[in-house]
Scaffold this active site. Structure first.
Site, PDB file in Angstrom:
ATOM      1  N   ASP A   1      28.867 -35.617  56.989  1.00  0.00           N
ATOM      2  CA  ASP A   1      29.079 -36.360  55.747  1.00  0.00           C
ATOM      3  C   ASP A   1      29.625 -37.752  56.024  1.00  0.00           C
ATOM      4  O   ASP A   1      30.157 -38.026  57.107  1.00  0.00           O
ATOM      5  CB  ASP A   1      30.048 -35.597  54.846  1.00  0.00           C
TER       6      ASP A   1
ATOM      7  N   ASP B   1      23.862 -35.288  45.241  1.00  0.00           N
ATOM      8  CA  ASP B   1      24.590 -34.107  44.782  1.00  0.00           C
ATOM      9  C   ASP B   1      24.048 -33.594  43.450  1.00  0.00           C
ATOM     10  O   ASP B   1      24.353 -32.477  43.049  1.00  0.00           O
ATOM     11  CB  ASP B   1      26.077 -34.421  44.623  1.00  0.00           C
TER      12      ASP B   1
END
Length: 347
Positions: free
Chosen positions: A120, A190
């Site tokens: 990430d 997301d």
């Protein structure tokens, strides 16, 4: 395993501490990562783990020991990002590169059965400046940062060629060709809501192939939009990219689990066509026709997978004609419907 497993002096309980302190929190994991990996393997599951190697928090042992490792201007206080404490490490610095490589190397040496890393990067470069680069090289930071990241990834790939790594930072602008050789896929967003994803994945596919485009089946109602959508639609849309699941099996009905199991088996059969085939765009969702359509075809034109989605619904709607493309005109094809919808109630 996604976040919250690291930190000793500053245990990770929220997003405002511990990045950079990649030490197992034994209060949460008394048997360590190894215990989880073994438990997953016992149940026939490959184990994946979340990392954010390029980042730290100003509440961390790493920052206390190496405040000069972050990107910042020498004459200004750094402005933190996520959680009010997140900072970006200066990857142009060879010491930072060694730190990042050693993090992954130790993880994999201690836990060789780890199969997947979600890499990430939840903050972009905002405190433009480097303690490592000389004054006349400050304008080189972006370039040297990317070169440093590439060197780290090449070292990791040389030692762990079979490790699957996802670049999880579309929101941070990490979806770029420069990192594609060292990551299997990008995380597009997301927002996994199927109708939204029709548009996002259509645009993403102009630059990146389906095999690199993470596309997961989300829960319903969706956690971001609140919209409830059929499981079939969620699967069909995710199948246009690299299919995954963002659902908790224990919260699914038996009918949903049966459908999901069959859909995953189906995807494995058509995956070579989608991930390695040629993409043909038939109707763009941006044309406001209320539908979207695309298809993938093998280079030999032996097999094809055709998708058609309805993006809007209203009274008197006229559905345009779908015209396939890319098929061999002198061949006969057998058309088979996949993911046949079961009677699954919306929650």
């Amino acid at each position: 395993m996604d976040d919250g497993w690291f930190g000793d002096k500053y245990p990770r309980k929220s997003d405002n501490s511990s990045l950079g302190d990649w030490t197992v929190d034994t209060h949460k994991l008394p048997h360590g990562i190894d215990g989880l990996v073994k438990a997953a393997k016992k149940h026939g599951i490959k184990f994946g783990i979340w990392l954010e190697p390029e980042m730290t928090n100003n509440v961390s042992e790493l920052y206390e020991k190496h405040p000069d490792w972050i990107i910042r201007q020498s004459n200004r206080e750094p402005r933190p990002g996520r959680g009010g404490t997140q900072l970006v490490l200066d990857v142009s610095n060879p010491k930072v590169q060694d730190f990042m490589y050693q993090l992954v190397d130790k993880l994999m040496t201690d836990n060789p059965d780890v199969a997947y890393i979600k890499w990430d990067a939840n903050m972009n470069i905002s405190n433009y400046g480097s303690s490592y680069l000389t004054a006349d090289k400050q304008s080189h930071l972006y370039i040297d940062y990317q070169r440093g990241l590439r060197r780290v990834m090449e070292r990791i790939r040389a030692k762990y060629p079979d490790l699957v790594i996802q670049a999880c930072a579309s929101g941070g602008g990490r979806a770029n060709y420069g990192v594609l050789p060292n990551f299997e896929e990008f995380w597009v967003s997301d927002n996994t809501e199927a109708l939204q994803r029709i548009y996002m994945q259509w645009g993403t596919s102009y630059f990146f192939p389906a095999v690199a485009m993470g596309a997961h089946v989300g829960s319903s109602p969706n956690h971001q939009t609140g919209r409830a959508l059929p499981l079939k639609l969620r699967f069909d849309v995710a199948m246009t990219g690299r299919l995954g699941m963002e659902m908790q099996p224990k919260n699914m009905t038996e009918e949903e689990r049966v459908f999901a199991r069959k859909a995953i088996e189906t995807y494995k059969q058509i995956r070579p066509v989608i991930q390695q085939g040629d993409l043909y765009r038939l109707i763009s969702p941006y044309d406001d026709l209320g539908v979207a359509s695309l298809m993938y075809i093998t280079p030999e034109k032996e097999r094809a997978v055709f998708f058609a989605f309805k993006t809007m619904h209203y009274q008197g709607q006229i559905i345009p004609r779908f015209r396939m493309a890319g098929l061999e005109t002198n061949k006969q094809y057998c058309l088979t419907e996949l993911n046949v919808e079961a009677k699954i109630r919306l929650p």
